[in-house]
Scaffold this motif. Structure first.
Motif, PDB file in Angstrom:
ATOM      1  N   PRO A  16     -55.027 -17.810   7.273  1.00 25.39           N
ATOM      2  CA  PRO A  16     -54.965 -16.359   7.077  1.00 25.39           C
ATOM      3  C   PRO A  16     -55.348 -15.622   8.368  1.00 25.39           C
ATOM      4  O   PRO A  16     -56.330 -15.955   9.015  1.00 25.39           O
ATOM      5  N   GLY A  17     -54.533 -14.660   8.729  1.00 26.92           N
ATOM      6  CA  GLY A  17     -54.805 -13.855   9.913  1.00 26.92           C
ATOM      7  C   GLY A  17     -54.411 -14.499  11.232  1.00 26.92           C
ATOM      8  O   GLY A  17     -54.490 -13.861  12.275  1.00 26.92           O
ATOM      9  N   PHE A  18     -53.990 -15.777  11.225  1.00 29.75           N
ATOM     10  CA  PHE A  18     -53.621 -16.466  12.463  1.00 29.75           C
ATOM     11  C   PHE A  18     -52.143 -16.255  12.757  1.00 29.75           C
ATOM     12  O   PHE A  18     -51.299 -16.365  11.872  1.00 29.75           O
ATOM     13  N   TRP A  19     -51.841 -15.958  14.031  1.00 30.94           N
ATOM     14  CA  TRP A  19     -50.462 -15.807  14.497  1.00 30.94           C
ATOM     15  C   TRP A  19     -50.269 -16.640  15.753  1.00 30.94           C
ATOM     16  O   TRP A  19     -51.115 -16.619  16.648  1.00 30.94           O
ATOM     17  N   TYR A  20     -49.164 -17.379  15.812  1.00 32.90           N
ATOM     18  CA  TYR A  20     -48.766 -18.019  17.064  1.00 32.90           C
ATOM     19  C   TYR A  20     -48.184 -16.944  17.957  1.00 32.90           C
ATOM     20  O   TYR A  20     -47.473 -16.047  17.492  1.00 32.90           O
ATOM     21  N   GLU A  21     -48.490 -17.014  19.243  1.00 32.88           N
ATOM     22  CA  GLU A  21     -47.888 -16.129  20.243  1.00 32.88           C
ATOM     23  C   GLU A  21     -47.877 -16.927  21.540  1.00 32.88           C
ATOM     24  O   GLU A  21     -48.902 -17.047  22.204  1.00 32.88           O
ATOM     25  N   GLN A  22     -46.744 -17.497  21.866  1.00 31.89           N
ATOM     26  CA  GLN A  22     -46.683 -18.460  22.966  1.00 31.89           C
ATOM     27  C   GLN A  22     -45.787 -17.980  24.099  1.00 31.89           C
ATOM     28  O   GLN A  22     -44.939 -17.115  23.907  1.00 31.89           O
TER      29      GLN A  22
ATOM     30  N   ARG B 141     -41.525 -20.985   4.419  1.00 35.76           N
ATOM     31  CA  ARG B 141     -41.386 -19.536   4.509  1.00 35.76           C
ATOM     32  C   ARG B 141     -42.060 -19.080   5.799  1.00 35.76           C
ATOM     33  O   ARG B 141     -43.260 -18.848   5.833  1.00 35.76           O
ATOM     34  N   PRO B 142     -41.274 -18.958   6.889  1.00 33.71           N
ATOM     35  CA  PRO B 142     -41.862 -18.452   8.140  1.00 33.71           C
ATOM     36  C   PRO B 142     -41.925 -16.924   8.118  1.00 33.71           C
ATOM     37  O   PRO B 142     -41.255 -16.273   7.321  1.00 33.71           O
ATOM     38  N   GLN B 143     -42.730 -16.375   9.006  1.00 35.74           N
ATOM     39  CA  GLN B 143     -42.862 -14.923   9.119  1.00 35.74           C
ATOM     40  C   GLN B 143     -43.029 -14.571  10.580  1.00 35.74           C
ATOM     41  O   GLN B 143     -43.729 -15.257  11.318  1.00 35.74           O
ATOM     42  N   GLN B 144     -42.365 -13.486  11.007  1.00 37.12           N
ATOM     43  CA  GLN B 144     -42.574 -12.936  12.339  1.00 37.12           C
ATOM     44  C   GLN B 144     -43.217 -11.571  12.175  1.00 37.12           C
ATOM     45  O   GLN B 144     -43.031 -10.913  11.154  1.00 37.12           O
ATOM     46  N   ALA B 145     -43.969 -11.166  13.157  1.00 36.20           N
ATOM     47  CA  ALA B 145     -44.611  -9.852  13.098  1.00 36.20           C
ATOM     48  C   ALA B 145     -43.530  -8.787  12.885  1.00 36.20           C
ATOM     49  O   ALA B 145     -42.481  -8.826  13.512  1.00 36.20           O
TER      50      ALA B 145
ATOM     51  N   ASP C 152     -34.531 -18.650  16.046  1.00 36.01           N
ATOM     52  CA  ASP C 152     -34.888 -18.588  17.460  1.00 36.01           C
ATOM     53  C   ASP C 152     -35.992 -17.550  17.617  1.00 36.01           C
ATOM     54  O   ASP C 152     -35.815 -16.381  17.260  1.00 36.01           O
ATOM     55  N   ILE C 153     -37.131 -17.990  18.123  1.00 39.09           N
ATOM     56  CA  ILE C 153     -38.297 -17.119  18.276  1.00 39.09           C
ATOM     57  C   ILE C 153     -38.492 -16.848  19.760  1.00 39.09           C
ATOM     58  O   ILE C 153     -38.730 -17.772  20.546  1.00 39.09           O
ATOM     59  N   ALA C 154     -38.375 -15.614  20.155  1.00 38.52           N
ATOM     60  CA  ALA C 154     -38.490 -15.231  21.561  1.00 38.52           C
ATOM     61  C   ALA C 154     -39.908 -15.466  22.077  1.00 38.52           C
ATOM     62  O   ALA C 154     -40.879 -15.425  21.304  1.00 38.52           O
ATOM     63  N   PRO C 155     -40.053 -15.692  23.391  1.00 41.08           N
ATOM     64  CA  PRO C 155     -41.395 -15.816  23.958  1.00 41.08           C
ATOM     65  C   PRO C 155     -42.244 -14.582  23.615  1.00 41.08           C
ATOM     66  O   PRO C 155     -41.736 -13.465  23.563  1.00 41.08           O
ATOM     67  N   HIS C 156     -43.511 -14.806  23.351  1.00 40.15           N
ATOM     68  CA  HIS C 156     -44.491 -13.763  23.042  1.00 40.15           C
ATOM     69  C   HIS C 156     -44.225 -13.039  21.721  1.00 40.15           C
ATOM     70  O   HIS C 156     -44.853 -12.012  21.453  1.00 40.15           O
ATOM     71  N   ARG C 157     -43.340 -13.564  20.902  1.00 41.75           N
ATOM     72  CA  ARG C 157     -43.081 -12.994  19.576  1.00 41.75           C
ATOM     73  C   ARG C 157     -44.083 -13.608  18.594  1.00 41.75           C
ATOM     74  O   ARG C 157     -44.132 -14.819  18.422  1.00 41.75           O
ATOM     75  N   ARG C 158     -44.903 -12.776  17.998  1.00 44.40           N
ATOM     76  CA  ARG C 158     -45.903 -13.287  17.043  1.00 44.40           C
ATOM     77  C   ARG C 158     -45.194 -13.842  15.819  1.00 44.40           C
ATOM     78  O   ARG C 158     -44.290 -13.209  15.280  1.00 44.40           O
ATOM     79  N   HIS C 159     -45.636 -15.037  15.385  1.00 52.26           N
ATOM     80  CA  HIS C 159     -45.035 -15.657  14.211  1.00 52.26           C
ATOM     81  C   HIS C 159     -46.034 -16.594  13.548  1.00 52.26           C
ATOM     82  O   HIS C 159     -47.036 -16.968  14.139  1.00 52.26           O
ATOM     83  N   ARG C 160     -45.753 -16.954  12.318  1.00 52.94           N
ATOM     84  CA  ARG C 160     -46.635 -17.818  11.544  1.00 52.94           C
ATOM     85  C   ARG C 160     -45.830 -18.498  10.447  1.00 52.94           C
ATOM     86  O   ARG C 160     -44.699 -18.108  10.177  1.00 52.94           O
ATOM     87  N   VAL C 161     -46.425 -19.485   9.810  1.00 53.11           N
ATOM     88  CA  VAL C 161     -45.811 -20.131   8.663  1.00 53.11           C
ATOM     89  C   VAL C 161     -46.615 -19.727   7.434  1.00 53.11           C
ATOM     90  O   VAL C 161     -47.802 -20.032   7.331  1.00 53.11           O
ATOM     91  N   GLU C 162     -45.979 -19.005   6.536  1.00 51.31           N
ATOM     92  CA  GLU C 162     -46.641 -18.519   5.327  1.00 51.31           C
ATOM     93  C   GLU C 162     -46.823 -19.615   4.292  1.00 51.31           C
ATOM     94  O   GLU C 162     -47.797 -19.607   3.547  1.00 51.31           O
TER      95      GLU C 162
END
Length: 104
Positions: free
Chosen positions: A39-45, A59-63, A78-88
């Protein structure tokens, strides 16, 4: 090598295998079994990430963008660099297998 067999036991923790590494490219197999981002964690790479769902459901989620339906085998993203995302959510009753290509 077959990326779908045999699968590691991922019931206790998600399992990541590096399959190929080249300059500017890294390909991994990710096996989940009910895991999700905390909860509350986002990947941002720094890298872009192209993900293909090979088996299972997730069920993935992007900001600012939430996926309405579950991802099914064959779906990719396709997730762009620095795009916040997570797996719900990933299927708690079966292995979810992703192929992820990190680039850039």
């Amino acid at each position: 090598m077959n990326v779908l067999s045999p699968l590691p036991d991922a019931r206790a923790a998600e399992h990541v295998d590096e399959l190929l590494t080249r300059p500017g490219l890294r390909i991994t197999r990710i096996v989940s079994f009910g895991q999700a981002s905390p909860p509350g964690f986002w990947y941002e790479q720094d890298e872009g990430e192209w993900v293909l769902l090979l088996a299972g459901a997730a069920r993935p989620q992007q900001a600012r963008l939430s996926f309405v339906s579950k991802e099914q085998p064959g779906d990719c993203l396709d997730i762009a660099p620095h795009r916040r995302h997570r797996v719900e959510w990933t299927d708690p009753g079966a292995a979810t297998v992703w192929l992820a290509a990190f680039y850039g």
